[in-house]
Design a protein around this motif. Sequence first.
Motif, PDB file in Angstrom:
ATOM      1  N   HIS A 142      49.951  43.749  31.907  1.00  0.00           N
ATOM      2  CA  HIS A 142      50.527  42.405  32.041  1.00  0.00           C
ATOM      3  C   HIS A 142      49.769  41.532  33.045  1.00  0.00           C
ATOM      4  CE1 HIS A 142      53.761  39.608  31.217  1.00  0.00           C
ATOM      5  NE2 HIS A 142      53.907  39.376  32.507  1.00  0.00           N
ATOM      6  N   VAL A 143      48.730  42.071  33.670  1.00  0.00           N
ATOM      7  CA  VAL A 143      48.044  41.336  34.735  1.00  0.00           C
ATOM      8  C   VAL A 143      47.175  40.221  34.155  1.00  0.00           C
ATOM      9  CG1 VAL A 143      46.491  41.514  36.716  1.00  0.00           C
ATOM     10  CG2 VAL A 143      48.039  43.413  36.157  1.00  0.00           C
ATOM     11  N   LYS A 144      47.390  39.015  34.667  1.00  0.00           N
ATOM     12  CA  LYS A 144      46.594  37.861  34.276  1.00  0.00           C
ATOM     13  C   LYS A 144      45.420  37.646  35.228  1.00  0.00           C
ATOM     14  CE  LYS A 144      45.802  33.946  31.998  1.00  0.00           C
ATOM     15  NZ  LYS A 144      45.372  33.920  30.589  1.00  0.00           N
ATOM     16  N   TYR A 145      45.650  37.874  36.519  1.00  0.00           N
ATOM     17  CA  TYR A 145      44.613  37.690  37.531  1.00  0.00           C
ATOM     18  C   TYR A 145      44.506  38.927  38.424  1.00  0.00           C
ATOM     19  CZ  TYR A 145      44.180  32.664  36.603  1.00  0.00           C
ATOM     20  OH  TYR A 145      43.941  31.450  36.018  1.00  0.00           O
ATOM     21  N   PHE A 146      43.283  39.391  38.609  1.00  0.00           N
ATOM     22  CA  PHE A 146      42.966  40.387  39.635  1.00  0.00           C
ATOM     23  C   PHE A 146      42.183  39.657  40.727  1.00  0.00           C
ATOM     24  CE2 PHE A 146      43.192  42.647  35.607  1.00  0.00           C
ATOM     25  CZ  PHE A 146      43.914  43.793  35.915  1.00  0.00           C
ATOM     26  N   SER A 147      42.391  40.066  41.974  1.00  0.00           N
ATOM     27  CA  SER A 147      41.691  39.392  43.062  1.00  0.00           C
ATOM     28  C   SER A 147      41.470  40.350  44.220  1.00  0.00           C
ATOM     29  CB  SER A 147      42.491  38.178  43.553  1.00  0.00           C
ATOM     30  OG  SER A 147      41.854  37.557  44.646  1.00  0.00           O
ATOM     31  N   SER A 148      40.363  40.154  44.933  1.00  0.00           N
ATOM     32  CA  SER A 148      40.108  40.877  46.174  1.00  0.00           C
ATOM     33  C   SER A 148      39.218  40.001  47.047  1.00  0.00           C
ATOM     34  CB  SER A 148      39.433  42.231  45.908  1.00  0.00           C
ATOM     35  OG  SER A 148      38.201  42.049  45.243  1.00  0.00           O
ATOM     36  N   THR A 149      39.449  40.041  48.357  1.00  0.00           N
ATOM     37  CA  THR A 149      38.729  39.156  49.260  1.00  0.00           C
ATOM     38  C   THR A 149      38.110  39.907  50.431  1.00  0.00           C
ATOM     39  OG1 THR A 149      40.721  38.759  50.579  1.00  0.00           O
ATOM     40  CG2 THR A 149      40.322  37.264  48.760  1.00  0.00           C
ATOM     41  N   PHE A 150      38.187  41.212  50.445  1.00  0.00           N
ATOM     42  CA  PHE A 150      37.899  41.960  51.658  1.00  0.00           C
ATOM     43  C   PHE A 150      36.482  42.506  51.748  1.00  0.00           C
ATOM     44  CE2 PHE A 150      42.372  42.171  50.653  1.00  0.00           C
ATOM     45  CZ  PHE A 150      42.970  41.852  51.853  1.00  0.00           C
TER      46      PHE A 150
ATOM     47  N   ARG B 141      46.211  43.341  28.792  1.00  0.00           N
ATOM     48  CA  ARG B 141      46.435  42.932  27.404  1.00  0.00           C
ATOM     49  C   ARG B 141      46.801  41.455  27.315  1.00  0.00           C
ATOM     50  NH1 ARG B 141      50.198  48.229  26.394  1.00  0.00           N
ATOM     51  NH2 ARG B 141      48.540  49.788  26.737  1.00  0.00           N
ATOM     52  N   ARG B 142      46.641  40.757  28.425  1.00  0.00           N
ATOM     53  CA  ARG B 142      46.897  39.321  28.438  1.00  0.00           C
ATOM     54  C   ARG B 142      45.732  38.590  27.783  1.00  0.00           C
ATOM     55  NH1 ARG B 142      50.756  37.893  32.486  1.00  0.00           N
ATOM     56  NH2 ARG B 142      50.471  35.733  31.786  1.00  0.00           N
ATOM     57  N   ARG B 143      46.012  37.408  27.283  1.00  0.00           N
ATOM     58  CA  ARG B 143      44.948  36.589  26.722  1.00  0.00           C
ATOM     59  C   ARG B 143      44.075  36.048  27.855  1.00  0.00           C
ATOM     60  NH1 ARG B 143      45.839  31.060  23.113  1.00  0.00           N
ATOM     61  NH2 ARG B 143      43.601  30.620  22.747  1.00  0.00           N
ATOM     62  N   ASN B 144      42.786  36.309  27.769  1.00  0.00           N
ATOM     63  CA  ASN B 144      41.805  35.788  28.713  1.00  0.00           C
ATOM     64  C   ASN B 144      42.140  36.125  30.170  1.00  0.00           C
ATOM     65  OD1 ASN B 144      39.388  34.447  29.203  1.00  0.00           O
ATOM     66  ND2 ASN B 144      40.421  32.494  29.617  1.00  0.00           N
ATOM     67  N   PRO B 145      42.320  37.394  30.519  1.00  0.00           N
ATOM     68  CA  PRO B 145      42.565  37.746  31.922  1.00  0.00           C
ATOM     69  C   PRO B 145      41.332  37.435  32.767  1.00  0.00           C
ATOM     70  CG  PRO B 145      42.085  39.707  30.656  1.00  0.00           C
ATOM     71  CD  PRO B 145      42.201  38.582  29.655  1.00  0.00           C
ATOM     72  N   ARG B 146      41.554  37.248  34.069  1.00  0.00           N
ATOM     73  CA  ARG B 146      40.460  36.831  34.941  1.00  0.00           C
ATOM     74  C   ARG B 146      40.421  37.655  36.221  1.00  0.00           C
ATOM     75  NH1 ARG B 146      38.248  31.734  33.779  1.00  0.00           N
ATOM     76  NH2 ARG B 146      39.211  30.747  31.964  1.00  0.00           N
ATOM     77  N   TYR B 147      39.216  37.796  36.723  1.00  0.00           N
ATOM     78  CA  TYR B 147      39.037  38.351  38.056  1.00  0.00           C
ATOM     79  C   TYR B 147      38.542  37.236  38.960  1.00  0.00           C
ATOM     80  CZ  TYR B 147      37.084  40.607  42.108  1.00  0.00           C
ATOM     81  OH  TYR B 147      36.787  40.934  43.406  1.00  0.00           O
ATOM     82  N   ALA B 148      39.217  37.025  40.088  1.00  0.00           N
ATOM     83  CA  ALA B 148      38.829  35.998  41.048  1.00  0.00           C
ATOM     84  C   ALA B 148      37.997  36.633  42.157  1.00  0.00           C
ATOM     85  CB  ALA B 148      40.070  35.327  41.633  1.00  0.00           C
ATOM     86  N   GLN B 149      36.721  36.290  42.189  1.00  0.00           N
ATOM     87  CA  GLN B 149      35.815  36.757  43.233  1.00  0.00           C
ATOM     88  C   GLN B 149      35.884  35.744  44.376  1.00  0.00           C
ATOM     89  OE1 GLN B 149      33.104  39.378  43.580  1.00  0.00           O
ATOM     90  NE2 GLN B 149      33.388  38.538  45.608  1.00  0.00           N
ATOM     91  N   ILE B 150      36.385  36.166  45.527  1.00  0.00           N
ATOM     92  CA  ILE B 150      36.519  35.266  46.675  1.00  0.00           C
ATOM     93  C   ILE B 150      35.724  35.829  47.836  1.00  0.00           C
ATOM     94  CG2 ILE B 150      38.123  34.148  48.281  1.00  0.00           C
ATOM     95  CD1 ILE B 150      40.295  34.392  46.187  1.00  0.00           C
ATOM     96  N   TYR B 151      34.887  34.987  48.427  1.00  0.00           N
ATOM     97  CA  TYR B 151      34.064  35.376  49.562  1.00  0.00           C
ATOM     98  C   TYR B 151      34.634  34.758  50.828  1.00  0.00           C
ATOM     99  CZ  TYR B 151      29.988  35.525  52.695  1.00  0.00           C
ATOM    100  OH  TYR B 151      29.149  35.734  53.755  1.00  0.00           O
ATOM    101  N   GLY B 152      34.846  35.573  51.836  1.00  0.00           N
ATOM    102  CA  GLY B 152      35.383  35.057  53.086  1.00  0.00           C
ATOM    103  C   GLY B 152      35.273  36.085  54.179  1.00  0.00           C
ATOM    104  N   GLN B 153      35.990  35.824  55.269  1.00  0.00           N
ATOM    105  CA  GLN B 153      35.937  36.688  56.444  1.00  0.00           C
ATOM    106  C   GLN B 153      37.183  36.431  57.273  1.00  0.00           C
ATOM    107  OE1 GLN B 153      33.041  35.900  59.773  1.00  0.00           O
ATOM    108  NE2 GLN B 153      31.998  37.681  58.904  1.00  0.00           N
ATOM    109  N   SER B 154      37.609  37.437  58.015  1.00  0.00           N
ATOM    110  CA  SER B 154      38.800  37.277  58.853  1.00  0.00           C
ATOM    111  C   SER B 154      38.691  36.082  59.782  1.00  0.00           C
ATOM    112  CB  SER B 154      39.029  38.540  59.698  1.00  0.00           C
ATOM    113  OG  SER B 154      39.269  39.667  58.896  1.00  0.00           O
ATOM    114  N   GLU B 155      37.486  35.817  60.274  1.00  0.00           N
ATOM    115  CA  GLU B 155      37.303  34.741  61.250  1.00  0.00           C
ATOM    116  C   GLU B 155      37.371  33.340  60.658  1.00  0.00           C
ATOM    117  OE1 GLU B 155      34.870  38.200  63.049  1.00  0.00           O
ATOM    118  OE2 GLU B 155      35.615  37.549  61.107  1.00  0.00           O
ATOM    119  N   VAL B 156      37.128  33.206  59.357  1.00  0.00           N
ATOM    120  CA  VAL B 156      37.051  31.863  58.768  1.00  0.00           C
ATOM    121  C   VAL B 156      37.919  31.675  57.527  1.00  0.00           C
ATOM    122  CG1 VAL B 156      34.781  31.273  59.674  1.00  0.00           C
ATOM    123  CG2 VAL B 156      34.944  32.549  57.536  1.00  0.00           C
ATOM    124  N   GLY B 157      38.429  32.758  56.950  1.00  0.00           N
ATOM    125  CA  GLY B 157      39.205  32.642  55.726  1.00  0.00           C
ATOM    126  C   GLY B 157      38.307  32.553  54.503  1.00  0.00           C
TER     127      GLY B 157
END
Length: 542
Positions: A288-296, A312-328
């Motif tokens: 049922h997952v539409k979005y997967f995400s990790s930022t660490f 099994r969702r239509r067009n599921p996505r993975y969100a690639q996010i770049y950051g750091q504890s100091e800046v978000g």
Amino acid sequence: MFLQRIANNGIRLGTLLDRAAAGFPANFVVSDHDLDIAPGLGRRATITELAGLVDDFASRLWAVRVRPGDRVVIHKSDGFDITLLALAVARIGATAVLLSPKLDGDTVAELVRRVNRPYLITDQDKLEHRLPAEITDLTERVLLATGDHPAATRLADLAGSPRTLPVEMSPDHPVLITHTSGTTGIPKLAVHTNRTFQARYRPQAGVVALVGRREPIAMHMSFVHSRLFTAMPISLLQGHPLIVLRDDEPAAVAELFTRTRPGIIETHPNTLLRWEVLADDPRGPLAHVKYFSSTFDAIHPRTVATMLGASRRRNPRYAQIYGQSEVGPIAARTYTAARPFDGRCVGMPFPGMTGVRVVSRDGKPVSKTNPGFIEVRSDGRILTYLGERQRWEHQVNDGWWRMGDLGYRTRWGCLHLMDREVDSIPGIDSTLEIEDKLLTRLPELVELIIVPDPDGVPVPVVCTRDDRPLEPARWRAALKGLPVLGDPVQWRREDLPQTATTKIKRLELARLLIAGAPVREPAATAAPAHESVRAHGEETAA
């Protein structure tokens, strides 16, 4: 409208659950564990119940004279009540200092010393078996979340304390202090404010808004990490049920996800790597997952492809996010199953919110083969490192924050991350890129870390599924087209040194290899007699 409301009001941690309960009183949080401070509450609680719990413990803290501006270190056994206690501290205008349950006692004592005589919330086990005796001399007062100790005050004994009104502090007042990963030594203490937190979750709130309000959001991340305190408000203020996990054991996670059916999952990259086995579960815990995400940390293409393939969702996505504890969060990009995932591409900056530049290390043009220092601008940058202002200033250059990473930008402006500065190996463009390729070519690997030996030779440390011996022939075939590497060293995954967010401590791992860490043999059948691989630092043969 939601983004504007957040931008105007800030995060206001102390009243977060009150505001969430006012809008969605019957919304709930599901947990995979009982709360130490309220075991009778159960593993499914409404936001209204949790708001009352935070109010209750804020009043207990007030009763022992915790006041606005005071600092309260929280270092206890792992659990979601770490987060709730931090909200209680913020509610009375004090500043919570969150120290991971995984930190050793000497490191905790050093960080407490740096905080300068704070209150300490801990538990009997930590106080008796994990923390040094000097800890009571370093604190104003020790408070116990559970258990009993003659040198401490039990929070349970303060039940029934008169309720106190929340204290509203300036947006620029320190609201939370978290520590960095500690991959390069003693962790630094990062000071966050309502204003810096506010800047961090604005660029991410839009993603959650794209998912139906009734869809649960599952989070498995360190309860002491600053990311939790931006992800949680986004979810609760939009009315999403929240699934909070302490443990990442695949069998238990599969059972919980089968019941709760999350629409979004956010966790550490290494946790998603461990959850690859859920893709084969016939109950479809990830369906049922539409979005997967990790930022660490960096995540491997194989893991992203496995997660997206399990939905099994239509067009599921993975969100690639770049950051750091100091800046978000600094940059982001989304991927679908139809778009091959590039583990080195971390996306574009958020327009009007973050900026990125890459500075040459040697005066020559920055490129993939000559990556430069990644520097960023963000309103989400921390106020300082507590007790280490000079270290903070060392990373700031005319308003630009040096991330400690090496990379380059494409002609279209997309940022590519190649390595951490301290992890780069001469002659290797990117250890992370090599690790991505080997993990994709060898599905039996569940972790692979490349570190230098004393002579600078890149040595792969490998972990296999179920600790089966690595097959030398398959390993040699997988090396085709890659730079020359040293012989692989096989470890058990649980023996790798990790941070609170499951990052591998590469420098410590390299030191362990040099020191000749104790051998722990893989449990399965040995390799063929004519071939051999090294297991945890030693040669093994059939």
